[in-house]
Design a protein around this motif. Structure first.
Motif, PDB file in Angstrom:
ATOM      1  N   THR A  10       0.833  -1.201   0.000  1.00  0.00           N
ATOM      2  CA  THR A  10       0.000   0.000   0.000  1.00  0.00           C
ATOM      3  C   THR A  10       0.868   1.252   0.000  1.00  0.00           C
ATOM      4  OG1 THR A  10      -0.218   0.165   2.425  1.00  0.00           O
ATOM      5  CG2 THR A  10      -1.797  -1.234   1.267  1.00  0.00           C
ATOM      6  N   ILE A  11       0.383   2.270  -0.697  1.00  0.00           N
ATOM      7  CA  ILE A  11       1.062   3.555  -0.776  1.00  0.00           C
ATOM      8  C   ILE A  11       0.080   4.625  -0.325  1.00  0.00           C
ATOM      9  CG2 ILE A  11       2.160   5.245  -2.301  1.00  0.00           C
ATOM     10  CD1 ILE A  11       1.974   1.651  -3.454  1.00  0.00           C
ATOM     11  N   ASP A  12       0.477   5.407   0.668  1.00  0.00           N
ATOM     12  CA  ASP A  12      -0.350   6.513   1.154  1.00  0.00           C
ATOM     13  C   ASP A  12       0.016   7.759   0.352  1.00  0.00           C
ATOM     14  OD1 ASP A  12      -1.231   4.683   2.971  1.00  0.00           O
ATOM     15  OD2 ASP A  12      -0.415   5.666   4.736  1.00  0.00           O
ATOM     16  N   VAL A  13      -0.844   8.129  -0.587  1.00  0.00           N
ATOM     17  CA  VAL A  13      -0.515   9.179  -1.550  1.00  0.00           C
ATOM     18  C   VAL A  13      -0.783  10.554  -0.949  1.00  0.00           C
ATOM     19  CG1 VAL A  13      -0.904  10.072  -3.865  1.00  0.00           C
ATOM     20  CG2 VAL A  13      -1.009   7.596  -3.442  1.00  0.00           C
ATOM     21  N   ALA A  54       4.461  -6.128  -9.819  1.00  0.00           N
ATOM     22  CA  ALA A  54       3.706  -6.079  -8.566  1.00  0.00           C
ATOM     23  C   ALA A  54       2.498  -5.159  -8.697  1.00  0.00           C
ATOM     24  CB  ALA A  54       4.596  -5.589  -7.432  1.00  0.00           C
ATOM     25  N   LYS A  55       1.441  -5.471  -7.972  1.00  0.00           N
ATOM     26  CA  LYS A  55       0.270  -4.617  -7.876  1.00  0.00           C
ATOM     27  C   LYS A  55       0.168  -4.072  -6.452  1.00  0.00           C
ATOM     28  CE  LYS A  55      -0.931  -5.317 -12.114  1.00  0.00           C
ATOM     29  NZ  LYS A  55      -0.658  -4.269 -13.114  1.00  0.00           N
ATOM     30  N   ALA A  56      -0.549  -2.958  -6.304  1.00  0.00           N
ATOM     31  CA  ALA A  56      -0.623  -2.299  -5.002  1.00  0.00           C
ATOM     32  C   ALA A  56      -1.937  -1.561  -4.864  1.00  0.00           C
ATOM     33  CB  ALA A  56       0.545  -1.327  -4.835  1.00  0.00           C
ATOM     34  N   THR A  57      -2.198  -1.088  -3.654  1.00  0.00           N
ATOM     35  CA  THR A  57      -3.336  -0.222  -3.365  1.00  0.00           C
ATOM     36  C   THR A  57      -2.808   1.161  -3.017  1.00  0.00           C
ATOM     37  OG1 THR A  57      -4.798  -1.997  -2.613  1.00  0.00           O
ATOM     38  CG2 THR A  57      -5.243   0.214  -1.756  1.00  0.00           C
ATOM     39  N   PHE A  58      -3.357   2.182  -3.671  1.00  0.00           N
ATOM     40  CA  PHE A  58      -2.936   3.567  -3.453  1.00  0.00           C
ATOM     41  C   PHE A  58      -4.013   4.292  -2.657  1.00  0.00           C
ATOM     42  CE2 PHE A  58      -0.283   2.158  -6.847  1.00  0.00           C
ATOM     43  CZ  PHE A  58       0.838   2.978  -6.889  1.00  0.00           C
ATOM     44  N   ASP A 265      11.881  -9.952  -2.852  1.00  0.00           N
ATOM     45  CA  ASP A 265      11.829 -11.018  -1.842  1.00  0.00           C
ATOM     46  C   ASP A 265      10.420 -11.526  -1.565  1.00  0.00           C
ATOM     47  OD1 ASP A 265      14.562 -11.095  -1.423  1.00  0.00           O
ATOM     48  OD2 ASP A 265      14.526  -9.707   0.273  1.00  0.00           O
ATOM     49  N   PHE A 266       9.394 -10.716  -1.864  1.00  0.00           N
ATOM     50  CA  PHE A 266       8.026 -11.080  -1.508  1.00  0.00           C
ATOM     51  C   PHE A 266       7.087 -10.853  -2.691  1.00  0.00           C
ATOM     52  CE2 PHE A 266      10.177  -9.891   2.386  1.00  0.00           C
ATOM     53  CZ  PHE A 266       9.828 -10.920   3.249  1.00  0.00           C
ATOM     54  N   ALA A 267       5.957 -11.545  -2.663  1.00  0.00           N
ATOM     55  CA  ALA A 267       4.916 -11.371  -3.680  1.00  0.00           C
ATOM     56  C   ALA A 267       3.922 -10.325  -3.193  1.00  0.00           C
ATOM     57  CB  ALA A 267       4.197 -12.693  -3.939  1.00  0.00           C
ATOM     58  N   TRP A 268       3.610  -9.349  -4.055  1.00  0.00           N
ATOM     59  CA  TRP A 268       2.771  -8.224  -3.645  1.00  0.00           C
ATOM     60  C   TRP A 268       1.566  -8.062  -4.551  1.00  0.00           C
ATOM     61  CZ3 TRP A 268       3.878  -6.439   0.951  1.00  0.00           C
ATOM     62  CH2 TRP A 268       5.182  -6.583   1.436  1.00  0.00           C
ATOM     63  N   ASP A 269       0.426  -7.721  -3.921  1.00  0.00           N
ATOM     64  CA  ASP A 269      -0.812  -7.527  -4.674  1.00  0.00           C
ATOM     65  C   ASP A 269      -1.630  -6.434  -3.999  1.00  0.00           C
ATOM     66  OD1 ASP A 269      -2.841  -7.865  -6.561  1.00  0.00           O
ATOM     67  OD2 ASP A 269      -2.823 -10.053  -6.394  1.00  0.00           O
ATOM     68  N   ARG A 270      -2.800  -6.150  -4.556  1.00  0.00           N
ATOM     69  CA  ARG A 270      -3.718  -5.141  -4.027  1.00  0.00           C
ATOM     70  C   ARG A 270      -4.388  -5.645  -2.754  1.00  0.00           C
ATOM     71  NH1 ARG A 270      -7.074  -3.156  -9.153  1.00  0.00           N
ATOM     72  NH2 ARG A 270      -8.775  -3.506  -7.684  1.00  0.00           N
ATOM     73  N   VAL A 271      -4.815  -4.709  -1.905  1.00  0.00           N
ATOM     74  CA  VAL A 271      -5.504  -5.087  -0.679  1.00  0.00           C
ATOM     75  C   VAL A 271      -6.759  -5.880  -0.978  1.00  0.00           C
ATOM     76  CG1 VAL A 271      -6.790  -4.186   1.307  1.00  0.00           C
ATOM     77  CG2 VAL A 271      -4.617  -3.144   0.686  1.00  0.00           C
ATOM     78  N   GLN A 273      -7.492  -7.757  -3.429  1.00  0.00           N
ATOM     79  CA  GLN A 273      -7.203  -9.094  -3.931  1.00  0.00           C
ATOM     80  C   GLN A 273      -6.674 -10.023  -2.849  1.00  0.00           C
ATOM     81  OE1 GLN A 273      -7.821 -10.327  -7.068  1.00  0.00           O
ATOM     82  NE2 GLN A 273      -8.875  -8.379  -7.380  1.00  0.00           N
ATOM     83  N   VAL A 274      -5.957  -9.469  -1.885  1.00  0.00           N
ATOM     84  CA  VAL A 274      -5.360 -10.285  -0.824  1.00  0.00           C
ATOM     85  C   VAL A 274      -6.343 -10.579   0.302  1.00  0.00           C
ATOM     86  CG1 VAL A 274      -3.541 -10.373   0.940  1.00  0.00           C
ATOM     87  CG2 VAL A 274      -3.027  -9.462  -1.328  1.00  0.00           C
ATOM     88  N   PHE A 275      -7.159  -9.576   0.692  1.00  0.00           N
ATOM     89  CA  PHE A 275      -7.922  -9.700   1.917  1.00  0.00           C
ATOM     90  C   PHE A 275      -9.443  -9.743   1.760  1.00  0.00           C
ATOM     91  CE2 PHE A 275      -3.954  -7.694   3.541  1.00  0.00           C
ATOM     92  CZ  PHE A 275      -3.592  -8.684   4.440  1.00  0.00           C
ATOM     93  N   LEU A 276      -9.974  -9.247   0.672  1.00  0.00           N
ATOM     94  CA  LEU A 276     -11.433  -9.215   0.537  1.00  0.00           C
ATOM     95  C   LEU A 276     -11.953 -10.494  -0.115  1.00  0.00           C
ATOM     96  CD1 LEU A 276     -10.982  -6.258   1.281  1.00  0.00           C
ATOM     97  CD2 LEU A 276     -12.768  -5.653  -0.362  1.00  0.00           C
ATOM     98  N   PRO A 277     -13.131 -10.938   0.286  1.00  0.00           N
ATOM     99  CA  PRO A 277     -13.701 -12.145  -0.324  1.00  0.00           C
ATOM    100  C   PRO A 277     -13.897 -11.945  -1.818  1.00  0.00           C
ATOM    101  CG  PRO A 277     -15.015 -11.407   1.557  1.00  0.00           C
ATOM    102  CD  PRO A 277     -14.027 -10.338   1.291  1.00  0.00           C
TER     103      PRO A 277
END
Length: 279
Positions: A10-13, A54-58, A265-271, A273-277
């Motif tokens: 996550t990136i806090d813009v 990598a994907k992320a949440t902004f 070193d790690f696999a990264w994705d959007r919030v 995609q990782v945590f929501l049903p």
């Protein structure tokens, strides 16, 4: 070898002059007169994420989105999640419920209007949801948010709720709270989710902590940083006190290199995609 567990990046813009610790040096009424650097810094981050696949949440301020709408659309076009950081970077704990409702409603409307996508997530500036303002979770749910990442379960002089759960949990109102990642060691929670600690401590400490969460706890982590943290050339505030200057400027010149190691070193994705049903 890269971890097989997907974690949420996550990136806090927000820009360098909008951080809470420097608020007294950059009054809100003067923000439009301060040279912005957030657009160029987010562009660099997007290129870095593309390089590593990598994907992320902004988590984006409404104030920033209004001034840089093309940047917001680019975040979405690149396949990242757009979420809310509120409108004007005012701490949730410093607002009344009515003012907080107005702030998060405005930010959500601005971000959705510019991007054309639904805004599901919110992160409070400075992780300012704690034991004294848990009503914020109800406001977020009532204003159409699905999740929050606003609680940091550590002891800190500016924020933190160390007795709260370390991993995502649902509130009775249906909102999902996703706390910033901590590692449990020696009977207490230690920060492992990024920010100033990531710049201050040697990189192997962060790598060990995240691997411990992935392998021992068998849980996904959530990690955060800010665009200004990859910008060692940002203007310096000489009038800031020594503690603030240390926290804000320590190891800025090493941040991009550490991020590259983290992405490798790690696999990264959007919030979402990782945590929501999954629907």
């Amino acid at each position: 070898m890269k971890s097989a567990v997907s974690n949420a990046l996550t990136i806090d813009v927000e820009d360098y002059f909008q951080v809470s610790a420097l608020a007294s040096h950059f009054p809100r009424a003067q923000w439009d007169a301060v040279p912005c650097r957030v657009e160029a810094n987010v562009d660099r981050i997007l290129s870095l994420l593309h390089e590593y696949g990598a994907k992320a949440t902004f988590f984006t301020l409404g104030w920033v989105a209004e001034r840089y709408p093309k940047l917001v659309r680019l975040i979405v076009m690149e396949g990242h999640e757009l979420a809310s950081h509120g409108y004007g970077h005012e701490r949730a704990s410093a607002q009344t419920p009515e003012a907080f409702r107005a702030d998060v409603s405005l930010a959500k409307a601005v971000l959705e209007d510019i991007s054309g996508v639904e805004i599901r997530g919110y992160r409070a500036p400075s992780f300012s949801v704690g034991a004294k303002n848990l009503w914020a979770h109800d406001v977020l749910r009532e204003t159409g948010h699905s999740y929050s990442s606003s609680v940091y379960p550590i002891a800190h002089d500016h924020y933190g709720m160390p007795d709260s759960p370390r991993f995502p949990y649902y509130l009775t109102n249906g909102l999902l709270e996703i706390p910033v990642t901590t590692v449990r060691w020696a009977g207490r929670n230690w920060p492992a989710g990024g920010g100033g600690y990531f710049r201050l401590l040697p990189y192997p400490v962060s790598r060990w902590s995240l691997r411990r969460v992935n392998e021992l706890d068998k849980r996904s982590a959530i990690f955060y940083f800010h665009p200004w943290e990859i910008d060692p050339a940002q203007p310096r505030v000489d009038a800031a006190d020594a503690r603030t200057k240390f926290r804000h400027y320590v190891n800025l010149e090493h941040m991009e290199g550490r991020l590259r190691r983290l992405l490798g070193d790690f696999a990264w994705d959007r919030v979402d995609q990782v945590f929501l049903p999954k629907a």
